[in-house]
Scaffold this motif. Structure first.
Motif, short mmCIF file in Angstrom:
data_model
loop_
_atom_site.label_atom_id
_atom_site.label_comp_id
_atom_site.label_asym_id
_atom_site.label_seq_id
_atom_site.Cartn_x
_atom_site.Cartn_y
_atom_site.Cartn_z
N ASP A 53 0.82 -1.29 -0.20
CA ASP A 53 0.04 0.03 0.18
C ASP A 53 0.98 1.27 0.00
OD1 ASP A 53 0.10 -2.08 1.94
OD2 ASP A 53 -1.31 -0.67 3.30
N GLY B 208 -1.07 6.97 -7.29
CA GLY B 208 -2.62 7.02 -7.58
C GLY B 208 -3.41 8.22 -7.32
N LYS C 199 -6.50 9.79 -5.55
CA LYS C 199 -7.55 9.51 -4.27
C LYS C 199 -7.85 11.01 -3.81
CE LYS C 199 -8.01 7.03 -0.19
NZ LYS C 199 -7.17 6.43 1.03
N ASN C 200 -9.19 11.15 -3.67
CA ASN C 200 -9.93 12.21 -3.35
C ASN C 200 -9.22 13.52 -4.05
OD1 ASN C 200 -11.21 11.06 -1.54
ND2 ASN C 200 -9.94 11.57 0.15
N ARG C 201 -9.28 13.58 -5.17
CA ARG C 201 -8.94 14.73 -6.17
C ARG C 201 -7.49 14.98 -5.88
NH1 ARG C 201 -12.64 18.82 -5.96
NH2 ARG C 201 -14.29 17.84 -4.45
N VAL D 75 -1.71 10.80 -5.13
CA VAL D 75 -1.03 10.21 -4.02
C VAL D 75 0.34 9.60 -4.46
CG1 VAL D 75 -1.33 8.84 -2.01
CG2 VAL D 75 -3.19 10.19 -3.03
N ALA E 266 0.15 13.54 -0.51
CA ALA E 266 -0.97 13.79 -1.44
C ALA E 266 -0.87 14.92 -2.03
CB ALA E 266 -2.12 13.62 -0.49
#
Ligand code: FES
Ligand code: FES
Lengths: 301, 807, 162
Positions: free
Chosen positions: A60, A65, A67-69, A72, A172
């Protein structure tokens, strides 16, 4: 030269185990990801931990990737991953431009972006770029998760907001939500791999919002709020570029060291800001140049 | 001369396959088994201090530690030209990084940990890093005992000063020359210290076996010279040359840094201390910077007189060298420059003072170019400036004064055949000299630079070479020499020379790296002289072999020897066209006669070479009367440089170098030397320099901050031009080229920079930073802070060249 | 001591290592592959380059314990059945001088051609810019890589020679 200190090495199976280990050993433990800084420090006896906790087993923490606009970037994503990611190229190509100037291929294949900001040397390349995107560092520790805005992450040379026992799991980078373009400018002594004498990240968002951040010209990567304010809402005229360059110099505190005098750093910040803004503006207007050039070396074609 | 088949051809290197497959072994790659011991050296943290006490008791108690050795164990001096160094510092350390003690242990980690436990008590002394202080009145003496040191006969130390050697050359009458001149111009130039940066660090394994045999596996350019220096230094222990054997496998780059003896002496001593076990000493990259040799820094004053028509009437060239704490090799660099600092020009009146000064910095020593790169920076900068003042084109000015065959050299001997004018013309044409180029970028300017160069090997007059040659059953050959393959392609070139004489293709010739027990003698692989010197020896050996072969054929077949010749590995006969005897049929087993017996036998030969016409007997006050140099290789170079006015960044758009190699034995390898040497030279101009703190500590002893160019930092285009005016005493007319290719580089950049943006910078390096600052009127020296980048901390213009001690 | 398993040049190997042991030293001293060289030991020179799971990395910056279970290629594992087209190109160009940088450069260039079979000169320079060479000035090295690509040396199928 061999490493002369003794330490344990653990590669726990789960992240929570790793956190427990780190919590238990506190300052005696060090997180090992890419290791490109850490192994050098061990050799030079700059650090002497009792335990290395290798986190490379955790899927992980790998990869890049959305995630939540936000983009990350996992703690195990290397600079090569950043450089080669289609997602990065499409969404935040400024990261690609920066990653391409970090060290050399052989180091980029190992060194992680998150590790780079954990080492937190003043010339860290990722710092300024994360700064202009208002990135957030995700941290896990014995007391659960924390989110640390990048503006509060760097505390000083080699000092971060990470507490003993904590682990940075990702960073992020929120998508700005509007059209934007940037430019990463790195001043180095060589065209090939070199540490930054100075670096500037420029980001321009639709609606004439400007963000600037600087590396290697202050103890930590810093934003340029006054210059940003000066530019806000304005179109970039030659005069404004000049003025922005001059103001930017006032926002940094360069020092003289083996890589450069403070005088050169200051002069170049001015040039870098000018060239960075111009290039970013041109990119925003869809006129290029493509990401991946260093405007201190190359003229925009 | 009939067309040559192997000489002059771009043969593939005979060692390239081994190198691209990783089969090539370097010293660190050799296996010595589980008994191998490792040494860690305890170094001085002080630039100058007395050693009061060394307490190794704690280190000795660490399990795995075999021995701790200090200066007390080996109270012997060593040195190639000047014996001014102890194997381990005895009562005094003279530079940061100097070896004080060594711990030998079963493994490197133990050695390192134990070395930290060796407690050395120092009494720090004031130190001297700056030349002005070193030469000042009441200067602190780095070597109070200088007058008692033994040294080679052509050194002239000045007792009770820091002057280790002073080479004076006087020709004509300079004062008269200046009076005759229409214009006299003088200025000062400074050059900092540089590091060789071979990618392979120094490493050596020594083993002293129970039968009293000392064998060393050394990464060295100088196996025989090392053996000799070891034998001299260790003579008090009863060691003789015959007891010592130096084996040198492939060397990962030398550039002068692996010439002579530097850290290698430590392994020789340690081997004696742990009799029976091999012991390895491998320098880290940091030690590589601190304690091998560095290129010396220099401050030079040039005064030149010139007539309106461009004729140089006189040159006065004074050079003060920061030679560091020990000058056992470095003083000879100073000497070489003192004989040749006029550059490749005909100058009727000459006064050169080349002064070797002790300081408390790491020892200086040989570096590709041997002092010539350093003085050419000033001289070739000066040439451009003088040309400008008399309104003459700088290329024309050089052409006008270019040295030619037969001209009288500064020390009275005569110039060898040389194609300098041809080189000037070709290099100038290749960069379209005189044609101004415009950059397409508004903030960039393009300038052109030009410079000439010359250099002679600096060697003792009896620096000899020898070669053995032997055939194998299949007609292939082994050549055994002790010139060193340090990358330049020496093995291949020797094979080509033998091939030309014997018609055996280089691919069928093995030339192995040296072993002093087995290979023929060679003084050292330095000075760009082995193609010439050792090449002559190989040629002589091949000719001896040829004569032996012809003799056998003559004895068996009765052909006249004059009728016999070699073609494609056969002996053929002009008087009998169908006769063709393959070498392989007789070079080992001989030729059978009609009686059934065999004549001949295994064919082998030897050759030797001595530069018999040289001598070092010149007058100490004038250098007149000797013949210290064998010959000069000359050439000219040009660059096209683009300069960013805002950032100071420079890009070499094109670099051209024309060099007269006499005869290129292998043109492709000559081109490799030109490209590699130019890039190394441009690096000294654009990027590199060693920096010190005011306490004498290095500030950049690593590739992070003393970086060498990467694959992205090379000129856009390099054009090598080979000129061939034969050297009469060279093998097939060849002379050396290895070092010459970097000599012109610094002045090229300085001159191009002035052409592009009107800036004349007189101190190296010409970094982007320096250029950007100076373009804005900021003097780099005023802002550089307290880093000791140069041999003189103040304003060079204020440097007093003649103080009481140096006059 | 910890036992590590790895695939070294196609062969499964094991070694007992202490945590502080660096991969470069273990490869050279415990596993007997000598092509990775000790140049700077801080990631600056590339002499210690190996391929770790196919990617060039500096083995001086990796602890041996970290690579347990991974695949490593050194120059010893390249061109076992004769020099590869890339190696042949280097030979044709007399590309290396002292050859100390060669193992790192050959591996870095091999990896480049895998990823980008026909690199431009600039791409080759970029890919090799972490491998320092003091002798050659790089020109012949770059030419060799570009030419090997142009002649198909970089195509995947040619890798069967390894
Ligand atoms: S030895 Fe690893 S990069 Fe230099
Ligand atoms: S060939 Fe010598 S370092 Fe590259």
């Amino acid at each position: 030269m061999s490493i002369a200190c003794e330490f344990d090495y653990r590669k726990p199976k789960t992240l929570s185990k790793a956190i427990r280990l780190l919590a238990k050993r506190g300052r005696q433990a060090r997180v090992l990801a890419g290791g490109t800084d850490l192994v050098g420090w061990l050799r030079d006896a700059l650090v002497a931990p009792d335990l290395l906790v290798d986190i490379k087993g955790f899927d992980d923490l790998k990869g890049i990737g959305v995630k939540n606009r936000a983009l990350v970037i996992g703690a195990l994503a290397t600079f090569s991953d950043v450089l080669e990611s289609d997602l990065v190229a499409e969404k935040l190509p400024l990261f690609r431009e920066m990653a391409g100037m970090v060290a050399s291929n052989g180091v980029r294949n190992r060194a992680t972006l998150v590790g780079n900001i954990c080492s937190a040397v003043p010339c860290c390349d990722a710092g300024p770029v994360l700064q202009v995107y208002n990135a957030v560092v995700h941290v896990r520790g014995p007391n659960g998760k924390r989110k640390i805005p990048i503006g509060q992450w760097f505390l000083g040379p080699r000092k971060t907001a990470l507490r003993p026992g904590e682990l940075a799991t990702s960073v992020a980078v929120p998508f700005p939500g509007k059209k934007h373009a940037g430019c990463f400018v790195k001043l180095k002594r060589y065209r090939g791999e070199d540490l930054a004498q100075a670096s500037v990240a420029v980001l321009i968002l639709a609606g004439r919002e400007y963000r600037l951040a600087f590396g290697a010209v202050a103890p930590i990567a810093v934003r340029g709020p006054r210059t940003e304010a000066l530019l806000k809402g304005k179109a970039l005229s030659p005069d404004l570029l000049e003025e922005a360059g001059r103001l930017a110099v006032e926002e940094v505190v360069p020092i003289t060291d083996i890589r450069s005098t403070k005088e050169y750093r200051a002069l170049m910040v001015e040039v870098m800001v000018r060239r960075g803004l111009k290039t970013a503006a041109s990119r925003l207007a869809g006129k290029g140049p493509a990401y991946g050039i260093n405007v201190m070396e190359e003229d925009a074609p | 001369m009939t067309a040559m088949k192997f000489v002059g051809q771009s043969a593939t290197r005979i060692d390239e396959l081994a190198k691209v497959t990783g089969a090539a072994q370097f010293v660190d790659d050799l296996d010595f088994g589980p008994n191998l011991l490792y040494a860690e050296v305890v170094e001085s943290p002080h630039a100058h201090a007395l050693i009061k006490r060394i307490d190794a008791s704690r280190a000795k108690k660490v399990p795995g530690v075999v021995r701790v050795v200090t200066g007390k164990d080996f109270p012997y001096t060593f040195g190639l030209y000047m014996q001014d160094r102890f194997i381990f510092a005895r009562d005094r350390v003279r530079f940061v990084g100097e070896q004080v003690a060594a711990v030998v242990a079963r493994d490197p980690v133990t050695a390192r940990r134990a070395a930290r436990l060796v407690k050395v008590t120092y009494e720090p002394l004031p130190h001297v890093l700056d030349l002005k202080e070193a030469l000042g009145e009441d200067a602190l003496l780095v070597h109070p005992d200088l007058k008692n040191y033994s040294h080679c006969p052509w050194f002239f130390p000045v007792a009770d000063t820091n002057i280790a050697h002073w080479r004076k050359t006087r020709k004509g009458d300079v004062e008269q020359g200046f009076r005759e001149a229409d214009m006299v111009f003088e200025d000062t130039y400074t050059v900092p210290r540089y590091a060789h940066c071979a990618i392979e660090p120094h490493v050596i394994v020594g083993q002293y076996d129970l039968a009293g045999r000392l064998t060393l596996w050394s990464s060295s350019q100088s196996p025989y010279t090392q053996r000799h220096v070891f034998a001299e230094a260790l003579a008090p222990l009863g060691l003789k040359h015959q007891d010592i054997r130096v084996i040198t496998p492939f060397v990962g780059g030398g550039f002068g840094g692996k010439a002579g003896v530097s850290m290698e002496i430590i392994a020789a001593a340690l081997a004696l201390a742990v009799k029976g076990s091999p012991v390895k000493v491998r320098w880290t990259r940091e030690q590589e910077f601190y304690n091998t040799y560095q290129r010396q820094g220099v401050i030079a004053r040039i005064k030149m007189g010139v007539k309106k028509d461009g004729a140089i009437t006189a040159i006065e060239h004074t050079l003060h060298w920061d030679a560091g704490a020990y000058v056992e090799y470095g003083a000879n660099v100073v000497n070489a420059v003192g004989l040749s600092a006029t550059g490749p020009y005909r100058v009727p009146n000459v006064k050169i003072d080349s002064v070797c000064v002790y300081t408390n910095l790491p020892p200086g020593g040989p570096y590709r170019g041997f002092g010539y790169s350093e003085f050419h920076f000033g001289l070739e900068s000066h040439m451009n400036r003088v040309a400008k003042m008399i309104e003459m084109d700088p290329v024309e000015f050089r052409r006008r004064n270019a040295i030619r065959e037969g001209d009288t050299l500064p020390y009275g001997a005569h110039m060898n055949p040389c194609g300098l004018v041809e080189a000037i013309d070709k290099a100038a044409a290749e960069i379209a000299w005189g044609k101004k180029e415009e950059s397409t970028s508004p903030h960039k300017a393009i300038g052109k630079g030009f410079a000439c160069f010359w250099k002679a090997p600096a060697m003792p007059p009896n620096a000899a070479s020898a070669a053995f040659l032997k055939f194998n059953e299949d007609g292939s050959l082994n050549i055994s020499v002790s010139g060193m393959e340090i990358g330049q392609g020496f093995l291949t070139v020797m094979a080509q020379i033998a091939a030309e004489v014997l018609t055996v293709p280089p691919g069928r010739i093995r030339v192995e790296t040296p072993d002093t027990d087995r290979n023929a003698y060679e003084w050292q692989t330095v000075g760009s002289h082995v193609t010439w010197g050792c090449g002559n020896a190989v040629k002589a050996a091949a000719e001896e072999v040829r004569d032996k072969m012809l003799q056998v054929v003559h004895r068996v077949h009765g052909f006249a020897k004059e009728d016999l010749y070699f073609e494609d590995e056969h002996v053929k006969c002009r008087s009998k066209p169908d006769f063709a005897l393959p070498f392989k049929d007789f070079v080992i087993s001989g030729i059978q006669t009609p009686h059934g017996n065999f004549l001949g036998g295994p064919i082998l030969g030897s050759g030797m070479f001595m530069p018999e016409f040289t001598s070092a007997t010149g007058d100490p006050e004038t250098s007149q009367g000797g013949h210290p140099n064998v010959h000069y290789t000359v050439g000219a170079a040009g660059i096209v440089l683009e300069v960013d006015r805002e950032t100071g960044k420079m890009r070499v758009l094109k670099a051209v170098l024309a060099v007269d190699v006499g005869q290129a034995i292998n043109p492709d390898l000559v081109r490799s030397q030109i490209v590699g040497g130019l890039v190394q030279g441009l690096a000294t101009a654009l990027y590199e320099d060693i920096r010190y703190s005011l306490e004498g500590k290095l500030l950049n002893p690593n590739f992070t901050d003393y970086k060498i160019p990467t694959a992205l930092d090379i000129p856009d285009k390099i054009v090598p031009i080979i000129i061939e005016v034969a050297q009469p005493d060279g093998p097939f007319g060849a002379r050396g080229v290895g070092e010459h290719t970097m000599i012109a580089a610094a002045a090229l950049v300085a001159n191009a920079l002035e052409d592009a943006v009107g800036l004349r910078i007189k101190s190296l390096p010409l970094t982007a930073e320096k250029v950007a600052l100076e373009l804005r009127g900021i003097r780099y020296d005023d802002v550089k802070g307290s880093t000791m980048g140069l041999c003189f901390m103040g304003d060079p213009q204020q440097y007093a060249f003649f103080t009481k001690n140096s006059k | 001591m910890k036992k590590i398993n790895l695939i070294l040049n196609g062969e499964s190997r094991t070694a007992a290592v202490a945590p502080h042991e660096v991969l470069l030293d273990v490869l050279r001293e415990k596993l007997g592959v000598k092509s990775p060289k000790v140049g700077c030991e801080r990631g600056d020179c590339g002499a210690c380059t190996i391929l770790l799971d196919g990617k060039p990395v500096c083995s001086c910056l990796i602890l041996a314990v970290e690579v347990d279970g991974q695949e490593i290629t050194t120059l010893e594992g390249v061109g076992r059945n004769g020099p590869t087209p890339l190696q042949q190109s280097f030979i044709r160009h007399n590309a290396f001088q002292c050859g100390f940088c060669a193992p790192g450069i050959v591996l870095a260039a091999t990896a480049l051609l895998e990823k980008n079979p026909q690199p431009s000169a600039h791409e080759a320079q970029e890919a090799l810019s972490g491998n320092l060479c003091r002798c050659t000035g790089y020109e012949a090295i770059i030419e060799s890589v570009v030419e090997a690509g142009r002649e198909g040396g970089g195509k995947k199928k040619s890798r069967k020679g390894q």
